[in-house]
Design a protein around this motif. Structure first.
Motif, mmCIF file in Angstrom:
data_model
loop_
_atom_site.group_PDB
_atom_site.id
_atom_site.type_symbol
_atom_site.label_atom_id
_atom_site.label_comp_id
_atom_site.label_asym_id
_atom_site.label_seq_id
_atom_site.Cartn_x
_atom_site.Cartn_y
_atom_site.Cartn_z
ATOM 1 N N LEU A 65 0.873 -1.174 0.000
ATOM 2 C CA LEU A 65 0.000 0.000 0.000
ATOM 3 C C LEU A 65 0.912 1.227 0.000
ATOM 4 O O LEU A 65 1.193 1.830 1.032
ATOM 5 C CB LEU A 65 -0.923 -0.032 1.222
ATOM 6 N N ASN A 80 -1.406 -4.187 9.515
ATOM 7 C CA ASN A 80 -1.941 -4.122 8.152
ATOM 8 C C ASN A 80 -1.229 -5.066 7.188
ATOM 9 O O ASN A 80 -1.482 -5.031 5.984
ATOM 10 C CB ASN A 80 -1.895 -2.688 7.623
ATOM 11 N N TYR A 99 -3.432 -6.969 4.886
ATOM 12 C CA TYR A 99 -4.063 -6.136 3.843
ATOM 13 C C TYR A 99 -3.057 -5.780 2.757
ATOM 14 O O TYR A 99 -3.409 -5.689 1.584
ATOM 15 C CB TYR A 99 -4.685 -4.887 4.468
ATOM 16 N N GLY A 112 -3.071 -8.801 0.875
ATOM 17 C CA GLY A 112 -4.353 -8.897 0.180
ATOM 18 C C GLY A 112 -4.368 -8.072 -1.098
ATOM 19 O O GLY A 112 -4.857 -8.514 -2.134
ATOM 20 N N PHE A 113 -3.830 -6.865 -1.025
ATOM 21 C CA PHE A 113 -3.765 -6.042 -2.244
ATOM 22 C C PHE A 113 -2.841 -6.674 -3.274
ATOM 23 O O PHE A 113 -3.138 -6.678 -4.468
ATOM 24 C CB PHE A 113 -3.330 -4.604 -1.914
ATOM 25 N N PHE A 147 -6.946 -12.265 4.827
ATOM 26 C CA PHE A 147 -6.727 -11.055 4.030
ATOM 27 C C PHE A 147 -8.003 -10.191 3.991
ATOM 28 O O PHE A 147 -7.941 -8.998 3.781
ATOM 29 C CB PHE A 147 -6.351 -11.391 2.588
ATOM 30 N N GLU A 148 -9.145 -10.858 4.112
ATOM 31 C CA GLU A 148 -10.406 -10.130 3.980
ATOM 32 C C GLU A 148 -10.553 -9.214 5.190
ATOM 33 O O GLU A 148 -10.379 -9.627 6.341
ATOM 34 C CB GLU A 148 -11.559 -11.134 3.869
ATOM 35 N N THR A 149 -10.879 -7.953 4.927
ATOM 36 C CA THR A 149 -10.768 -6.948 5.977
ATOM 37 C C THR A 149 -11.616 -7.244 7.208
ATOM 38 O O THR A 149 -11.184 -7.039 8.333
ATOM 39 C CB THR A 149 -11.154 -5.558 5.403
#
Lengths: 427, 455, 607
Positions: A293, A332, A335, A338-339, A387-389
């Motif tokens: 990110l 994070n 995440y 995940g991205f 990974f899913e928020t």
């Protein structure tokens, strides 16, 4: 209330080991029953996990252990604890309060500075981050050319030594020819000059270190020289050198430097790794990249290069781990992964990048990175895809300790969701 | 291949640019068969949405439009209102006029930069409107500007969301104290001093308004000395300007609300407001809004006692809350930031999405025009391939006033508009700390010497 | 004995935007002569001798009377600073100084619509003024000095004045240097011994820049714009206040005296025009936004990127002064060039390959050097487009029917012709170029009745070139400023073209050089052998044993360009050196890898 908070601040800042009002970790043996376990090779399998003396003692059906506390994982999923291979967790506390920052020592050449020494096991940041499933981090000093030696730590323990996860690596921040930020007013020529000057410094220092290491290899006498000492393992024993490098041109230069110096390199950062994939593949250098990110580094870059970089490298066959480069928001990590997964890396590879690959790159892959018999019992139990928020983590184990899901953030939530006294009494 | 690439870029860019020559920046578009998340009226499956002349004109099944209207097939896609960021610093060339504790006279709307490629990157994250704010160096900073992300227009005037409410930046706590108290050795050096700075300026504004009233009514013969700063304070008191106040600690939030009560000012949105959760009942009672980070904390002492559950606590206590970016990075995935409120506090899908749509719209005084999908509202739409709160969601189209400003299928690498005539390859920016050089303290001397985020 | 010294008796008339003053001015002309006759010099100074005549006859020249009016061959009679006759075959008066034009070319002298000509650069000593509140500094600290008059700062001995004149200029509209509001402009004739003598008149201009002062209010562009609104409105109300006080209607408090605000009152009354520096499109939009907000008269100056704001400029009919500075030229190499370069590159490859034997380099690096990636190619293409827009700005304005003149805040007058040619190549007409340097600036400055064309009764501001102005052989031989003649030495023309043998001989030998870098000065020796194949060897004082060999050598008309590679162990830098050679000295730039350039100077060492 305010006063109590301040007392707590003062206590935690002064480094006194004291609880944070968080429930103690629970020791003993555990049997995780009825859950779905994620394995890198077979994917999800229905299996029980037995944790004994801090290790995974069994994985399979119909496991039993009379002395183990049973944890019912029905309808839940069990994953290996995530590893963030690039953070300042434990060595930095409050961003703008410089006296709580222990990652940046004075001096251009300080490879002997040990991150592990400065790890504060009572850091408030640690519980806040681990409850999101991050069980191990590499904590990395920052600063000049050779800022120090990074150390991998598990996110539970009362002394740094207890937390140590078996990997240390000297850090080299390869001279950068990029801008340091928007406030960097140096002209293009100045930047280039600065980086060349730094490269000269690097080469000069390295030459000396090699001579020093040569003397050591032949059991020769040397004066006290901790700076050089810190590099002996890298030069004589092929210990890995963590090389932070991001810009394409710098990566190419670093590759040529590594090739010449014959070091066992791990490249970190690598935000423009996708531009030099052929070279990376050729030289088989593993990569710890991130944050995912992250803004593109050039105004002309496609908006999603940060998201897609890790996937592009991994698809080309480069061993990739993902890091956050964070302190208080290491949480994070899933995440970031995940991205990366969404933008081309795929779930499996992205999950490896925050588990097995990270462990392998640090040379601790036989103990960390997956749920297998004989590995350290670092794992978490969640109600779905980590990974899913919105996924919630239900249970967390670090070195076999069942860790409380509490942290400052949850405690404040519990206290203030329905504040008492509320409005009326306050008046 | 290369030539094709170049041609492609030129075609896309000139398509964007040519739109500005059209008299108004509005368009028509028909979105077919999407799952429409209206925010204010539930989720509608398999629904068409027609935008005409930049406004939402129809919603329903089997809608048609003329041959000249672009049709987007949103089958299996999620259609939501364009995301609104109530706190950003993109598309402006100056953030902080950090020379005095009170600079109410300056206005970042004077320095809009339509060439900022971060606007495009925000569009690529579904964001159609942002609140371009002055920084937090001063107790009373400058006036802000609500902009529409019409990336491609070159006239700064065309970036403004005309008719949006006037707003001004205030700031409490460490930043103004460090810049002025420590930096200049003047008041404010404490949170006590902060209060007096506000009281002083409000008193000046009140007296100024009276002096001009006396002059225009003929009571006094000569005009008072003109002061844009005092005029601005008077405009806040009269309710023409909404305050957006950078704040962290509960005590200072209460302080400002007390000052405002004394001057009858009731339009305020607290920004960041990391300790807002502690005074959620008071905020709700005052009618103050809160615009928060999803999970930022510990970057300075005044945010050490934070919780990522802040948005959830505020929401559940009845405070109109939004999630903002304050960052060129976060603005690209506010949909993900909003999703964190589901992890931290278990907000429902609609509650979470309100934090980046109708709630920030309310906070900017533009809720009658944007923030939900309703007939007559602006045609600002974000379309995702998965539910926008999923980590796997990828924005597909972003539409501003009925014009498709981001289309993932026509997305060249290099989206700069203003290209340097001498340098082909733009400079590389190292990211030392992911948010280090962001936002609120931009333009403050010496700011970058510290190793931390400053928001 | 009674020599007419018209120049010394110039009246200080105030002209800009005030036609009524013009009438007065014409009426005053006869008076001027009378005054001239009774003028007596008190001092005896035999270091000088007085001019014996103010009558000149230029014979047999091609006369460009105005941008669009070519008179053809003819004669020009100049009397007492004015053009008295333009005709064919004028008989020379007895007192005339006759210049045999020999079919040379005469043009109306150029007018610089905005510059700092004659005003020395202020030395920034870096002193930080002691001010208690950074938000409330004295005006002078933040460059708010609208009361300053430019002509008072002009030093007639400044080299910049001579430079302008030798490049065909007779009039400069000068403004003070500084920050936000440096002061008021003055229209100066580029001839005279004192600044007052040079002054043609106050320009009726207020110079405004979006330039803040570090550390004090206003610092940023938003600070400057807010401060401008404050100052402007304060000046407006100051005037109203003073009117009330004058009428003494009641016990009104007297307005505080404020010289800065007082100086801005004429702007608020539209008696003065704001000349605002607005290089980029964003600046133009900001300038216009302020003007629309407050309602004064505006001229945009030093404009480099009008394109994106063109419609607005046209619609609002705002006068434009474009910058005479263009981006660095993109060199387009001819086919022949490429061939030669190919050869050179092959040779160079060999030598670098030898050098690099010791250290293996990643394959990608070499490849990257050889050919740009598609992405970089596309970016280069975009850069070219942007470059074309800058160079094509003048043509675009002309095409859109927006008249413009030139300002010279950021350029050297000696580069003007080259710049104009680049603009003309991009579509600007020749008459458009001339208009931008003569009639249009005259109009913007409100002096078009006096200057800008060659016509009877106009001021004798003109220059004579040995060939048509835009031809490569043209040299300016004379410039007349209000009839005051300056003659320039014309250097014998050297043979033009690549590798002129004479020039190669000049080049050959050892040159000492100095490069100014941010890290300090680097020096050394450049060895040039001027045989058939030129060779350049650069020996840095820092590393005398490791000379760099120049390649891609191009010898131009008094210029030399070559490329060297600096090997830095593990990486290398490409440096392109371009120098102009003038006799025994060279000046130019060293450009590194397209990342920026540093100045280089050199002197030829004796054999």
């Amino acid at each position: 209330m305010q006063r109590i908070i301040y007392t707590l601040v003062i206590i935690s800042l002064s480094g006194i080991l004291m609880g944070q009002g968080i429930e103690k970790a629970q020791g003993g043996n555990f049997l995780l029953q009825n859950g779905q376990v994620y394995t890198h090779d077979k994917g999800m399998i229905g299996a029980d996990v037995l944790i004994k003396e801090g290790m995974i003692a069994g994985l399979g059906n119909d496991l039993s252990a009379s002395d183990a506390t049973v944890v019912d994982c029905k309808g839940l999923e069990i994953y290996p604890g995530m590893i963030d291979a690039g953070t300042k967790l434990g060595i930095a506390e409050v961003g703008a309060v410089s006296l709580t920052q222990d990652h940046n020592e004075h001096g251009e050449y300080t490879p002997h500075m040990q991150a592990l020494t400065a790890v504060n096991p009572s850091s408030v940041n640690i519980p806040v981050n681990r409850v999101n499933g991050v069980t191990t981090v590499l904590t990395v000093p920052s600063g000049s050319l050779f800022p120090g030696t990074a150390a991998a730590i598990d996110l539970h323990g009362y002394t740094p030594q207890q937390m140590y996860a078996g990997f240390k690596g000297v850090v080299l921040r390869f001279p950068s020819s990029g801008k340091r930020g928007r406030w960097d007013r140096r002209s293009a020529e100045d930047i280039k000059k600065d980086s060349e000057k730094k490269l000269k410094k690097l080469n000069k220092f390295w030459k000396s270190a090699k001579i020093y290491a040569g003397i050591k290899a032949n059991n020769g006498e040397t004066d006290y020289n901790p700076q050089m000492d810190a590099l002996v393992g890298v030069i004589n024993d092929n210990e890995p050198l963590l090389i932070e490098v991001n810009k394409k041109e710098d990566i190419l230069l670093a590759l040529s430097w590594v090739n010449k110096s014959k070091v066992n390199a791990i490249f970190t950062g690598m935000s423009e790794g996708y531009r030099v994939i052929d070279s990376l593949v050729k030289y088989k250098i593993p990569v710890i990249t991130g944050p995912i990110l992250n803004n593109p580094a050039r105004s002309s870059d496609k908006y999603d290069v940060g998201y897609s970089n890790a996937g592009l490298m991994s698809k080309a066959g480069i061993k990739v781990a993902i890091r956050t480069n964070e302190t208080e928001n290491v949480r994070n990590l899933p995440y970031n992964a995940g991205f990366a997964a969404t933008y081309g890396m795929g779930w499996e590879e992205a999950f490896k990048a925050v588990t097995q690959n990270a462990a392998d790159i640090m040379g601790i892959g036989d103990k960390y990175g997956s749920i297998e018999k004989g590995k350290v019992a670092n794992l978490f139990v969640s109600n779905g895809d980590p990974f899913e928020t919105k996924t919630q983590i239900q249970h967390l184990f670090i070195r076999g300790w069942k860790i409380s899901m509490e942290s400052r953030h949850t405690l404040l939530y519990d206290e203030f969701l329905e504040r008492d006294p509320g409005l009326n009494v306050e008046k | 291949m290369i030539m094709n690439n170049i041609k492609y870029i030129v075609v896309v860019l000139s398509a964007l640019l040519s739109q500005q020559l059209v008299a108004q920046d509005t368009g028509d578009v028909l979105i077919k068969n999407g799952t429409v998340i209206t925010i204010t009226d539930g989720v509608k499956e398999n629904t068409d949405l027609l935008i005409r002349n930049g406004k939402i004109s129809q919603m329903g099944e089997g809608l048609t439009a003329g041959d000249n209207v672009r049709v987007i097939d949103a089958d299996n896609m999620y259609v939501m209102p364009g995301i609104i960021d109530a706190h950003s610093h993109i598309a402006i060339d100056a953030v902080n006029e950090a020379t005095d504790p009170v600079t109410a006279q300056v206005w970042v709307g004077d320095a809009l930069n339509p060439y900022d490629v971060n606007v495009y990157r925000a569009l690529a994250g579904g964001v159609t409107i942002s609140h371009a704010m002055h920084g937090s160096a001063n107790a009373i900073g400058g006036q802000c500007e609500t902009i529409k992300h019409r990336y491609g227009v070159e006239d700064p005037e065309a970036m403004r969301m005309k008719g949006a409410m006037r707003t001004i930046k205030f700031a409490l706590g460490e930043n103004p104290i460090r810049v002025h108290g420590e930096g200049q050795s003047i008041v404010p050096n404490t949170r006590m001093g902060m209060e007096q700075v506000f009281r002083n300026s409000f008193a000046e504004g009140k007296a100024y308004a009276k002096a001009w009233k006396d002059y225009s009514s003929g009571k006094t013969k000569t005009p008072p000395e003109y002061s844009l700063q005092k005029q601005t304070m008077a405009d806040i008191i009269s309710g023409d300007i909404m305050i957006h106040c950078h704040s962290y600690r509960a005590d200072e939030i209460l302080m400002l609300m007390n000052v405002l009560k004394d001057y009858g000012v009731d339009k305020i949105c607290f920004q960041h407001v990391n300790e807002g959760f502690k005074v959620a009942p008071e905020l709700a009672e005052f009618g103050a809004y809160a615009s928060v980070f999803s999970d930022w904390w510990a970057y300075k002492f005044e945010v050490y006692y934070s919780t990522a559950y802040n948005a959830a606590i505020l929401t559940k206590n009845g405070v109109v809350t939004s999630i903002n970016s304050d960052s060129r990075e976060l603005i690209r995935h506010l949909y993900h930031e909003a999703a964190k409120t589901q992890k931290y506090g278990g907000l429902s899908d609609n509650e979470a999405l309100k934090l980046i749509t109708i709630n920030p719209a309310i906070q900017l005084g533009i809720q009658d025009r944007v923030g939900s999908i309703e007939k007559g509202k602006d045609g600002d739409i974000a379309i995702f391939n998965k539910h926008p709160l999923s980590i796997y969601a990828v924005p597909q189209y972003t539409i501003v006033d009925g014009i498709v400003r981001f289309d993932i299928n026509e997305d060249p690498i290099d989206m700069r508009i203003d290209v340097d005539p001498e340098e082909a390859v733009p400079a590389f920016m190292e990211t030392l700390d992911h948010s280090e050089d962001d936002s609120c303290m931009q333009g403050v001397q010496g700011h970058h010497h510290s190793h931390s985020h400053k928001h | 004995m009674l020599i007419l010294s018209f120049k010394k008796l110039r009246l200080f008339y105030f002209t800009a935007y005030q036609p009524s003053y013009m009438k007065k001015l014409l009426f005053l002309f006869p008076m001027t002569f009378l005054l001239g006759i009774i003028h007596l010099s008190a001092q005896i100074d035999y270091d000088k001798f007085p001019e014996v005549t103010s009558t000149y006859l230029i014979n047999d020249v091609h006369i460009q009377k105005s941008p669009t009016d070519s008179f053809g061959l003819g004669d020009i009679l100049i009397k007492d600073g004015f053009i008295s006759q333009v005709a064919r075959n004028i008989t020379a008066p007895a007192d005339a100084y006759v210049i045999e034009g020999d079919s040379a070319y005469v043009y109306p002298a150029f007018i610089d619509a905005l510059s700092h000509t004659g005003i020395a650069k202020k030395e920034d000593k870096g002193d930080r003024p002691k001010v208690k509140f950074q938000g409330y500094p004295p005006n002078s600290v933040v460059g708010i000095t609208p009361e300053v008059l430019a002509y008072k700062l002009v030093d007639p001995s400044q080299e910049t004045i001579k430079k302008m004149k030798s490049n065909g200029f007779a009039v400069s509209h000068v403004v003070p240097r500084g920050k936000m509001l440096p002061g008021q402009g003055s229209v100066m004739l580029l001839s005279g011994e004192t600044n007052e003598e040079m002054l043609l008149g106050e320009a009726g201009s207020m110079y405004f820049q979006l330039a803040g002062t570090r550390g004090f209010y206003p610092t940023t562009v938003i600070g400057v714009m807010a401060k401008w609104r404050d100052l402007y409105r304060q000046a407006t109300y100051l005037d109203k206040h003073q009117a009330v006080s004058k009428a003494s209607a009641g016990p009104a408090k007297r307005a505080k005296a404020d010289k800065s605000l007082q100086a801005l009152v004429p702007v608020t009354k539209k008696q003065q025009t704001v000349f605002m520096k607005a290089e980029k499109a964003k600046d133009i939009h900001r300038a216009i936004a302020l003007q629309q907000d407050l309602g004064y008269k505006l001229v945009l100056a030093e404009v480099k990127q009008a394109g994106p704001a063109l419609d607005k400029i046209k619609k609002l009919n705002i006068p434009v002064l474009i910058s005479a500075k263009l981006p660095k030229e993109v060199k387009e190499k001819g086919a022949k060039d490429k061939k030669d370069k190919g050869k050179q590159k092959d040779m160079d490859k060999k030598s670098t390959a030898d050098k690099n034997k010791t250290s293996e380099k990643p394959a990608a690096k070499k490849k990257a050097k050889k050919e740009d990636s598609p992405e970089v190619k596309a970016m280069k293409e975009r850069k070219k487009k942007s470059y074309d827009a800058y160079v094509g700005q003048a043509a675009a304005l002309e095409k859109a029917g927006v008249p413009f003149a030139f300002s010279f805040l950021d350029s050297k007058p000696e580069d003007l012709k080259k710049t104009l040619k680049r603009m003309m190549k991009a579509g600007l007409s020749q008459s458009g170029a001339f208009a931008a340097l003569t009639t249009q600036p005259a109009k913007v400055l409100g002096i078009d009745k006096q200057v800008g064309t060659i016509a009877n009764g106009k001021m004798a501001n003109l220059f004579l070139t040995t060939a048509p102005y835009f031809s490569d052989d043209a040299n300016i031989k004379y410039t007349f400023v209000e009839g005051d003649m300056t003659e320039f030495e014309i250097k014998p023309k050297k043979k033009k073209g690549e590798g002129s043998e004479d020039f190669k001989k000049t080049l050959a030998g050892r040159w000492s050089y100095e490069v100014e870098t941010p890290m300090g000065t680097y020096d050394g020796v450049i060895e040039i052998s001027g045989d058939e194949d030129m060779a350049v060897k650069v020996i840095s004082s820092d590393a005398p044993g490791d000379p760099m060999i120049g390649r891609d050598i191009e010898v131009g008309d008094q210029s030399l360009t070559y490329v060297t590679t600096l090997d830095m162990g593990g990486g290398s830098m490409e440096m392109t050196t371009s120098v102009d050679v003038d006799g025994d000295s060279m000046t130019g730039t060293v450009e590194i890898d397209g990342m920026g350039s540093m100045p280089i100077t050199g002197t030829k060492l004796p054999e």
